[in-house]
Write an enzyme that holds these catalytic residues in place. Structure first.
Site, PDB file in Angstrom:
ATOM      1  N   ARG A 239       0.855  -1.182   0.000  1.00 57.10           N
ATOM      2  CA  ARG A 239       0.000   0.000   0.000  1.00 57.10           C
ATOM      3  C   ARG A 239       0.887   1.226   0.000  1.00 57.10           C
ATOM      4  NH1 ARG A 239      -3.897  -2.192  -1.304  1.00 57.10           N
ATOM      5  NH2 ARG A 239      -5.974  -2.282  -0.383  1.00 57.10           N
ATOM      6  N   GLU A 268      -2.257   7.832  -3.986  1.00 60.71           N
ATOM      7  CA  GLU A 268      -2.626   7.404  -5.337  1.00 60.71           C
ATOM      8  C   GLU A 268      -4.133   7.600  -5.574  1.00 60.71           C
ATOM      9  OE1 GLU A 268      -1.397   3.191  -4.756  1.00 60.71           O
ATOM     10  OE2 GLU A 268      -3.449   2.711  -5.292  1.00 60.71           O
ATOM     11  N   HIS A 286      -1.070   0.158  -9.529  1.00 58.86           N
ATOM     12  CA  HIS A 286      -1.790  -0.704  -8.576  1.00 58.86           C
ATOM     13  C   HIS A 286      -2.483  -1.870  -9.301  1.00 58.86           C
ATOM     14  CE1 HIS A 286      -3.877  -0.590  -4.377  1.00 58.86           C
ATOM     15  NE2 HIS A 286      -3.797  -1.829  -4.831  1.00 58.86           N
TER      16      HIS A 286
HETATM   17  C1  DGY Z   1      -6.066  -5.420  -2.462  1.00 57.87           C
HETATM   18  O1  DGY Z   1      -6.748  -6.433  -2.642  1.00 57.87           O
HETATM   19  O2  DGY Z   1      -5.920  -4.908  -1.348  1.00 57.87           O
HETATM   20  C2  DGY Z   1      -5.446  -4.834  -3.668  1.00 57.87           C
HETATM   21  O3  DGY Z   1      -4.443  -3.941  -3.334  1.00 57.87           O
HETATM   22  C3  DGY Z   1      -6.496  -4.166  -4.522  1.00 57.87           C
HETATM   23  O4  DGY Z   1      -6.930  -2.996  -3.880  1.00 57.87           O
END
Ligand code: DGY
Length: 325
Positions: A239, A268, A286
């Site tokens: 993240r 982001e 992402h």
């Molecule tokens: C998650 O599943 O957390 C991925 O990063 C998609 O947001």
């Protein structure tokens, strides 16, 4: 009477069809990113919501959506949910774990290989027409085989990443909130638990795959970057916010570390514009879980959780089970 739900972002039509067999739907197939006020409006009279990380579910929203009973994330990460507020308002919160483990692990490796071996940098150079001869020192990168891989965050995705390293003859170090069981360490290419500082100093390649929370904010900042080898490659598929992006940019510019592969960014989809000026970064939007099969499985998992919560009883992936008791 059927419950009413909001599908807060565009998703696969087959999943909408499934949900329409159970619920009265309002679906945002235009994929508008709702402001908090718009989200609050859309949720009036709804008992459930299927959402992604862009929907912030906090006390402020829940105070104004009294009929809401369940929020179901199409994501394993759930830092967009204030779980305590959900529990206080007796709203069940669900995520969609597991179905994305292998696909995300594949991508972490894709990003590591692209970054360590300078794949995108050299491709841009070739496309720009600069290639006129083979050179002994053209785009020298770092080897993966025989190197030491450090994984910070050794959950199911971290373990899937570690398993893949056996084919490269790598040694695996990991750091995690808690140690794995011996049999889990063995299955993860005999990963060895070490302190964060030891991992940062010893690893040639470091992959971040830990959940974001106030406790993990800036897990990698200037002090941690200073501990890494100047040849280190850092990969973030976890993240934004886990890395201090400004400190990372400074480290990449000054040669404190060699390169970074980033699938996630602070704030982001905005990101620090200076990343675009750096040759030693690989930047992706992402997409670590973005294979068709896996994204469909994630959407179906989020739908299953909603259907179970509102029609049958207990969903499989509940983040605040105390609401059920
Ligand atoms: C998650 O599943 O957390 C991925 O990063 C998609 O947001």
């Amino acid at each position: 009477m059927q419950a009413k739900i909001l599908i807060a972002r565009a998703i696969f039509s087959e999943v909408i069809k499934r949900l329409s067999d159970h619920f009265e739907l309002e679906s945002n197939q235009e994929d508008v990113i709702f402001t908090p006020e718009e989200l609050r409006q859309r949720l009036q009279g709804k008992q459930g919501m299927l959402c992604t990380a862009s929907a912030k579910v906090n006390g402020d929203l829940l105070a104004h959506t009294p009929e809401l009973k369940v929020v179901s994330n199409m994501a394993v990460g759930y830092d967009n949910f204030d779980l305590r507020a959900c529990t206080d308002h007796k709203v069940l919160a669900c995520n969609s774990p597991d179905v994305l483990n292998e696909t995300t692990a594949d991508f972490a490796w894709a990003l590591l290989m692209a970054t360590a071996r300078r794949v995108t940098e050299s491709e841009h150079w070739l496309r720009a027409g600069h290639w006129d001869r083979w050179r002994y020192d053209g785009f020298l990168g770092a080897d993966l085989h025989g190197s030491t891989l450090g994984i910070i965050g050794m959950g199911r995705i971290g373990q899937a990443i570690a398993r893949r390293s056996s084919g490269f003859g790598m040694q695996v170090l990991y750091h995690n909130r808690s140690r794995l069981l011996p049999e889990q360490e063995a299955a993860a290419n005999h990963a060895r638990y070490v302190s964060k500082a030891e991992l940062l100093g010893a690893a040639d390649h470091i992959i971040l795959v830990l959940p974001y929370s106030p406790n993990t904010h800036h897990t990698i900042g200037a002090a941690e970057l200073a501990l890494m080898k100047p040849s280190a490659v850092l990969i973030n598929v976890a993240r934004g916010g886990i890395v201090d992006d400004i400190a990372l940019i400074a480290a990449l510019k000054s040669g404190k570390i060699a390169a970074a592969g980033l699938d996630v960014f602070e704030n982001e989809p905005k990101f620090h514009p200076e990343f675009l000026t750096l040759p030693n970064v690989v930047l992706t939007p992402h997409i670590a879980s973005a294979s068709r099969n896996t994204r469909l499985a994630m959407a179906n998992c989020a739908a299953d959780n909603l259907i179970a919560a509102l029609c049958k009883g207990r969903p499989q992936n509940v983040l605040n089970p105390e609401v059920l008791t």
